[in-house]
Write a protein that holds these residues in place. Structure first.
Motif, PDB file in Angstrom:
ATOM      1  N   ASN A  19       0.810  -1.222   0.000  1.00 31.27           N
ATOM      2  CA  ASN A  19       0.000   0.000   0.000  1.00 31.27           C
ATOM      3  C   ASN A  19       0.845   1.275   0.000  1.00 31.27           C
ATOM      4  N   GLY A  20       2.098   1.146  -0.411  1.00 30.71           N
ATOM      5  CA  GLY A  20       2.942   2.316  -0.601  1.00 30.71           C
ATOM      6  C   GLY A  20       3.471   2.947   0.670  1.00 30.71           C
ATOM      7  N   LEU A  21       3.459   2.210   1.775  1.00 30.53           N
ATOM      8  CA  LEU A  21       3.974   2.717   3.039  1.00 30.53           C
ATOM      9  C   LEU A  21       5.200   1.907   3.460  1.00 30.53           C
ATOM     10  N   SER A  22       5.885   2.394   4.478  1.00 31.62           N
ATOM     11  CA  SER A  22       6.996   1.655   5.062  1.00 31.62           C
ATOM     12  C   SER A  22       6.849   1.690   6.570  1.00 31.62           C
ATOM     13  N   ILE A  23       7.722   0.964   7.247  1.00 34.21           N
ATOM     14  CA  ILE A  23       7.644   0.890   8.700  1.00 34.21           C
ATOM     15  C   ILE A  23       7.862   2.259   9.338  1.00 34.21           C
ATOM     16  N   SER A  24       8.565   3.149   8.642  1.00 24.55           N
ATOM     17  CA  SER A  24       8.817   4.491   9.177  1.00 24.55           C
ATOM     18  C   SER A  24       7.565   5.369   9.150  1.00 24.55           C
ATOM     19  N   ASP A  25       6.533   4.932   8.426  1.00 22.49           N
ATOM     20  CA  ASP A  25       5.295   5.714   8.346  1.00 22.49           C
ATOM     21  C   ASP A  25       4.358   5.447   9.519  1.00 22.49           C
ATOM     22  N   ILE A  26       4.685   4.448  10.338  1.00 21.06           N
ATOM     23  CA  ILE A  26       3.868   4.137  11.505  1.00 21.06           C
ATOM     24  C   ILE A  26       4.745   4.133  12.750  1.00 21.06           C
TER      25      ILE A  26
END
Length: 351
Positions: free
Chosen positions: A173-180
């Motif tokens: 979905n175009g996210l990475s672990i750094s986005d959460i």
């Protein structure tokens, strides 16, 4: 002391003794668990590994391993050649593999990588099954999709299928672990963390799923969205494989006979005695897919390139999760993959 206890048991752990020792559930008292682990060492140590000793296969009470127990019930392998041992605690399995008192195990691919990272000399032989919805990312009802997790605190257990599921959901979905905000949370603690407001979503499997749903949470991603990625595999101690190819071949053939028998059960045939109740079995069987001979051929042909690629992806995502050294035992060391026993076994199907 161990030798005296071995004498007490007659120098050999019988099949019934193995069942009594290992069938201790997660809900057992701490004292019972400690006794079980001590008994494991005693009973298995009474029988040092020998070439003519039965293959000792570790499993647990999970629907994905049911074909082994169906094969046992139906007589698809000789009990003199293969012993199935239900071992619910991974620490006990780790110790027994290291001591050479277990020969093979049915485990998740994540667990296989952890064992290799811990220094075990094991070989992956084939794919047993993959999750088809049994592992889920479940979120607060205000979160409508994975994209909505951005900036939220999400719980999952590092170095397990849960952590992998979360990583893949974000990646797709175009996210990475750094986005959460990632919070290491063991599977059994996710519901409590959600109830306490510590996390807005969590990656879980098993009994935690209905608990979260009862709290109003809803699934936003599951393992059916990444078919063929969350796998269980058959592993064997490499030295044992080299000395006992015939028993490994018998085990592989018995597995596929057990899987084939499941098709008859689905068509209405009576289910032989297994580890799970009929109700639990019917509920769980809908969320996994057993790997067929064709599936395994796909994963293992051309020097197992497809399985190798999946392992590389798993290791890359594990590293990007930033797992602490204290909690992770996975290294960049990859397990050996040996497809020869599988292809030798299936060449005899129908003989």
């Amino acid at each position: 002391m161990i030798s005296k206890l071995c004498q007490r048991f007659g120098g050999s752990a019988t099949r019934s003794q193995e069942k009594r020792v290992f069938r201790v559930t997660k809900t057992g008292h701490l004292g019972a668990k400690i006794l079980m682990m001590f008994s494991t060492v005693v009973l298995l140590s009474c029988n040092p590994p020998q070439k003519d000793y039965p293959l000792r296969l570790s499993t647990n009470s999970w629907v994905g391993y049911e074909p082994f127990y169906i094969a046992e019930s139906m007589g698809y392998f000789s009990k003199d050649a293969i012993h199935l041992i239900e071992m619910p605690f991974s620490l006990t399995m780790d110790q027994s593999l290291r001591a050479g008192t277990l020969d093979a195990a049915a485990v998740s691919l994540s667990r296989a990588l952890s064992l290799v990272g811990a220094g075990h000399d094991i070989t992956v032989l084939m794919i047993l099954n993959w999750s088809n919805g049994a592992d889920q990312l479940i979120a607060h009802p205000s979160i409508k999709s994975v994209v909505d997790l951005k900036g939220k605190t999400v719980g999952a257990e590092e170095n397990t299928v849960n952590g992998y599921l979360l990583q893949r959901a974000l990646q797709i979905n175009g996210l990475s672990i750094s986005d959460i905000t990632f919070k290491h949370t063991q599977n059994t603690d996710v519901a409590d963390a959600f109830r306490a407001g510590e996390i807005m979503a969590g990656a879980v499997y098993g009994a935690e799923i209905p608990i979260l749903l009862s709290l109003g949470a809803r699934p936003i991603f599951d393992s059916s969205d990444i078919p063929g990625e969350i796998l269980d595999v058959l592993i064997v101690r490499t030295p044992y494989l080299e000395q006992n190819p015939d028993k490994i071949e018998q085990l592989i053939l018995a597995w596929f006979k057990g899987v084939d028998h499941l098709k008859h059960i689905a068509a209405g045939a009576k289910r032989p005695i297994g580890l799970m109740s009929d109700k639990a079995f019917k509920a769980a069987i809908r969320q996994i897919k057993f790997a067929s001979i064709i599936d395994n051929t796909d994963f293992l042909q051309n020097t197992a390139k497809k399985l190798e690629a999946l392992i590389n992806l798993r290791l890359a995502l594990t590293n990007s999760l930033g797992i602490s050294r204290e909690r992770s035992r996975t290294s960049q060391t990859k397990p050996l993959i040996n497809s020869v026993p599988f292809f030798d076994a299936i060449s005899k199907v129908g003989e």
